[in-house]
Design an enzyme around this catalytic site. Structure first.
Site, PDB file in Angstrom:
ATOM      1  N   HIS A 173     132.554-119.018  34.377  1.00 25.16           N
ATOM      2  CA  HIS A 173     133.151-117.752  33.924  1.00 25.16           C
ATOM      3  C   HIS A 173     134.440-117.570  34.722  1.00 25.16           C
ATOM      4  O   HIS A 173     134.591-116.620  35.492  1.00 25.16           O
ATOM      5  CB  HIS A 173     132.167-116.599  34.123  1.00 25.16           C
ATOM      6  CG  HIS A 173     132.441-115.400  33.268  1.00 25.16           C
ATOM      7  ND1 HIS A 173     131.528-114.849  32.401  1.00 25.16           N
ATOM      8  CD2 HIS A 173     133.551-114.638  33.137  1.00 25.16           C
ATOM      9  CE1 HIS A 173     132.050-113.792  31.791  1.00 25.16           C
ATOM     10  NE2 HIS A 173     133.298-113.646  32.223  1.00 25.16           N
ATOM     11  N   GLU A 225     134.063-117.890  27.041  1.00 29.40           N
ATOM     12  CA  GLU A 225     135.360-117.574  26.440  1.00 29.40           C
ATOM     13  C   GLU A 225     136.465-118.538  26.838  1.00 29.40           C
ATOM     14  O   GLU A 225     137.469-118.125  27.448  1.00 29.40           O
ATOM     15  CB  GLU A 225     135.770-116.150  26.807  1.00 29.40           C
ATOM     16  CG  GLU A 225     134.815-115.108  26.308  1.00 29.40           C
ATOM     17  CD  GLU A 225     135.378-113.692  26.415  1.00 29.40           C
ATOM     18  OE1 GLU A 225     136.536-113.536  26.816  1.00 29.40           O
ATOM     19  OE2 GLU A 225     134.653-112.752  26.058  1.00 29.40           O
ATOM     20  N   GLU A 250     128.013-110.708  24.757  1.00 27.10           N
ATOM     21  CA  GLU A 250     128.767-109.588  25.322  1.00 27.10           C
ATOM     22  C   GLU A 250     129.140-108.621  24.211  1.00 27.10           C
ATOM     23  O   GLU A 250     129.617-109.036  23.151  1.00 27.10           O
ATOM     24  CB  GLU A 250     130.093-110.029  25.957  1.00 27.10           C
ATOM     25  CG  GLU A 250     129.985-110.494  27.366  1.00 27.10           C
ATOM     26  CD  GLU A 250     131.332-110.852  27.975  1.00 27.10           C
ATOM     27  OE1 GLU A 250     132.340-110.167  27.664  1.00 27.10           O
ATOM     28  OE2 GLU A 250     131.364-111.810  28.745  1.00 27.10           O
ATOM     29  N   TYR A 296     134.123-107.273  20.906  1.00 33.79           N
ATOM     30  CA  TYR A 296     134.346-105.858  21.225  1.00 33.79           C
ATOM     31  C   TYR A 296     135.136-105.132  20.146  1.00 33.79           C
ATOM     32  O   TYR A 296     134.896-103.968  19.872  1.00 33.79           O
ATOM     33  CB  TYR A 296     135.139-105.716  22.539  1.00 33.79           C
ATOM     34  CG  TYR A 296     134.419-106.237  23.761  1.00 33.79           C
ATOM     35  CD1 TYR A 296     133.698-105.381  24.582  1.00 33.79           C
ATOM     36  CD2 TYR A 296     134.461-107.583  24.099  1.00 33.79           C
ATOM     37  CE1 TYR A 296     133.037-105.839  25.714  1.00 33.79           C
ATOM     38  CE2 TYR A 296     133.806-108.060  25.218  1.00 33.79           C
ATOM     39  CZ  TYR A 296     133.088-107.193  26.025  1.00 33.79           C
ATOM     40  OH  TYR A 296     132.436-107.662  27.125  1.00 33.79           O
ATOM     41  N   ASN A 338     130.823-113.197  22.029  1.00 32.18           N
ATOM     42  CA  ASN A 338     131.331-112.001  22.716  1.00 32.18           C
ATOM     43  C   ASN A 338     132.248-111.281  21.747  1.00 32.18           C
ATOM     44  O   ASN A 338     133.186-111.888  21.198  1.00 32.18           O
ATOM     45  CB  ASN A 338     132.138-112.382  23.963  1.00 32.18           C
ATOM     46  CG  ASN A 338     131.282-112.987  25.065  1.00 32.18           C
ATOM     47  OD1 ASN A 338     130.063-113.097  24.926  1.00 32.18           O
ATOM     48  ND2 ASN A 338     131.926-113.367  26.156  1.00 32.18           N
ATOM     49  N   ARG A 388     122.084-112.454  31.914  1.00 29.15           N
ATOM     50  CA  ARG A 388     123.070-113.537  31.862  1.00 29.15           C
ATOM     51  C   ARG A 388     124.025-113.388  33.039  1.00 29.15           C
ATOM     52  O   ARG A 388     124.633-112.337  33.227  1.00 29.15           O
ATOM     53  CB  ARG A 388     123.852-113.458  30.548  1.00 29.15           C
ATOM     54  CG  ARG A 388     124.945-114.477  30.458  1.00 29.15           C
ATOM     55  CD  ARG A 388     125.866-114.226  29.260  1.00 29.15           C
ATOM     56  NE  ARG A 388     127.163-114.754  29.591  1.00 29.15           N
ATOM     57  CZ  ARG A 388     128.329-114.218  29.291  1.00 29.15           C
ATOM     58  NH1 ARG A 388     128.385-113.105  28.600  1.00 29.15           N
ATOM     59  NH2 ARG A 388     129.433-114.782  29.657  1.00 29.15           N
TER      60      ARG A 388
HETATM   61  C1  GCO Z   1     135.822-111.263  29.003  1.00 31.95           C
HETATM   62  C2  GCO Z   1     134.690-111.517  29.858  1.00 31.95           C
HETATM   63  C3  GCO Z   1     134.215-110.384  30.685  1.00 31.95           C
HETATM   64  C4  GCO Z   1     134.982-109.084  30.596  1.00 31.95           C
HETATM   65  C5  GCO Z   1     134.576-108.241  29.414  1.00 31.95           C
HETATM   66  C6  GCO Z   1     135.293-106.896  29.342  1.00 31.95           C
HETATM   67  O1  GCO Z   1     135.654-111.207  27.816  1.00 31.95           O
HETATM   68  O2  GCO Z   1     136.900-111.084  29.491  1.00 31.95           O
HETATM   69  O3  GCO Z   1     133.719-112.351  29.421  1.00 31.95           O
HETATM   70  O4  GCO Z   1     134.368-110.979  31.924  1.00 31.95           O
HETATM   71  O5  GCO Z   1     134.815-108.357  31.760  1.00 31.95           O
HETATM   72  O6  GCO Z   1     134.845-108.915  28.238  1.00 31.95           O
HETATM   73  O7  GCO Z   1     136.656-107.105  29.264  1.00 31.95           O
END
Ligand code: GCO
Length: 461
Positions: free
Chosen positions: A138, A183, A363, A306, A304, A94
């Site tokens: 992006h 995002e 992500e 984390y 995405n 991607r």
């Molecule tokens: C975001 C983006 C990425 C980042 C990743 C780590 O979520 O900010 O899609 O560009 O680099 O998430 O922070």
């Protein structure tokens, strides 16, 4: 993303076995990058400036004064990077197109050399049997469009649709996976409310206008792509994570933040309605028929994810919320993000129930400060521990019915991490920025094992 939290070690090393379960035969394993974060070659071959060129060259904006001018030089080294993807065994890559590389002023005059680059990249991927997943946006809006008001202008939807036409006509014969935006809630909130990202215009009206116009741009681009690439599979990429109150008095602030962060874009785009908290706020920019323009049929949901987020009330802030500190006892990554794989599992289940689209995790990954050892090897057991825990949690969500079709690690390469510059490393491949030498980290080898193991039929979950 960028979380303004202190660095804390995670201590998440451990169990290096791949996650075994009966993975669907067509499950896609990939890795993600984005144009400004990896391409470099900022002044090469007629590329125009983006709002990130502007911001990264403003003193004091980026850690260590870093810029994306060189980044990973992926623009010139893409063939080497494709060879690395092959070595890892990726099914899919991607990437995003840099809008100002192909349209230096955002519209009008096309830059043929910019389009040629994406031709070469896509052809190289296909020759390596790696499926190209192309994201149109992006975060690198052409500066020339920002100078005309950028996303605060309703016209921006048309500018974006014209750009989508250009890309679809040029690459749609070979690229079948398209995402409109990455995002949208992050770049609008961080760019118009919190001043952590470009364009850094702190203004409530600008934020709400940008929110609505990005949604309109999404709908317009979906229509264009559908029309020009009938066999395309189209989606959008949303960050989503639990937004938890940092303290007992922060519930309302966290709920408002959740509406802006998790729901303002996917609810409009997939359910055809803004979250209740935002309906009145955004109303001044909404014209009759707009929700139907925004809510166009899409084929997949890009997630995405984390970490959970902790929010506190701040009555002086634009929308009454501010970033809060996570509870001290929670494990965190090297860059201070809370590790909570159960939150990932629950988010996948929630996305499945709410939007009823096939999900691709576009992500997920671990931010660290990895460095080569004396022998030149890069060992990152914490990243392996994180990936393993999160991939396992994804499997649990699938067992509970979530329709997850693929997983892309963030990121293939260490790269320009927005406000943190090169100080945070998310890659499974280490990049020595001075020499541009790439080294597979142990996490890349683990991920290769994970991919291979997923191909072996098993009955154990
Ligand atoms: C975001 C983006 C990425 C980042 C990743 C780590 O979520 O900010 O899609 O560009 O680099 O998430 O922070």
């Amino acid at each position: 993303m960028r979380f303004p939290q202190p660095c804390r070690a995670a201590g998440l090393a451990g169990a290096a076995q791949p996650v075994t379960r009966s993975w669907p035969a067509d499950f896609r394993w990939g890795a993600s990058t984005s144009a400004y974060q990896v391409e470099g070659a900022a002044a090469a071959d007629g590329r125009g400036a983006s709002i990130w060129d502007t911001r990264s060259h403003q003193p004091g904006r980026i850690a260590n004064g870093d810029t994306g001018d060189q980044a990973c030089d992926h623009y010139h080294r893409y063939a080497e990077d494709i060879a690395l993807m092959r070595e890892i065994g990726l099914d899919a890559y991607r990437f995003s197109v840099s809008w100002p590389r192909v349209l230096p002023l955002g519209r009008g005059q096309v830059n043929p050399a910019g389009l040629d680059f994406y031709d070469r990249l896509v052809d190289g991927l296909l020759a390596a049997r790696i499926e190209p997943w192309l994201c149109l946006y992006h975060w690198d809006l052409p500066q020339a469009l920002q100078d005309q008001g950028g996303w605060t202008r309703r016209d921006s939807a048309g500018w974006f649709a014209d750009y989508a036409v250009l890309i679809a006509r040029r690459l749609g014969d070979r690229v079948k996976r398209f995402a409109t935006f990455n995002e949208p809630s992050v770049f609008t909130l961080f760019g118009y409310v919190l001043d952590w990202q470009a364009p850094g215009v702190i203004d409530r009206d600008a934020y709400l206008a940008a929110m609505h116009h990005v949604n309109l741009a999404h709908g317009a681009a979906v229509d264009v792509l559908r029309d020009l690439v009938p066999d395309a599979r189209i989606g959008a990429i949303h960050n989503r994570q639990p937004c938890r109150p940092a303290g007992p008095a922060d519930g309302a602030a966290a709920a408002m933040f959740d509406a802006c962060w998790n729901r303002a874009f996917p609810d409009g785009q997939i359910l055809g309605a803004y979250p209740a908290e935002l309906v009145d706020e955004v109303a001044p920019w909404v014209q009759p028929g707009d929700l139907a323009r925004i809510c166009r049929p899409t084929d997949w949901f890009g997630l995405n994810h984390y970490s959970p987020i902790y929010i506190q009330a701040d009555l002086d802030a634009v929308l009454g919320f501010a970033w809060g500190a996570p509870p001290a006892e929670r494990p965190q990554t090297d860059v201070g993000w809370v590790i909570d794989a159960d939150a990932f599992r629950d988010t996948l289940t929630d996305v499945h129930r709410t939007y009823r689209l096939p999900i691709y995790v576009t992500e997920n990954g671990y931010g660290g400060t990895d460095a080569p050892d004396a022998a030149g090897a890069v060992h990152d057991p914490e990243r392996i521990g994180y990936l393993r825990a999160y991939i396992r949690a994804m499997g649990e969500a699938m067992d509970r019915g979530a329709d997850v079709r693929g997983y892309f690690v963030w990121s293939l390469l260490d790269n320009f991490e927005w406000g943190s510059g090169y100080s945070q490393r998310f890659g499974i491949v280490h990049v020595d920025y001075a020499s541009q030498r790439r080294t597979l980290k142990s996490s890349a080898r683990w991920y290769a094992d994970q991919i291979r193991a997923s191909r072996v039929p098993t009955t154990s979950a």
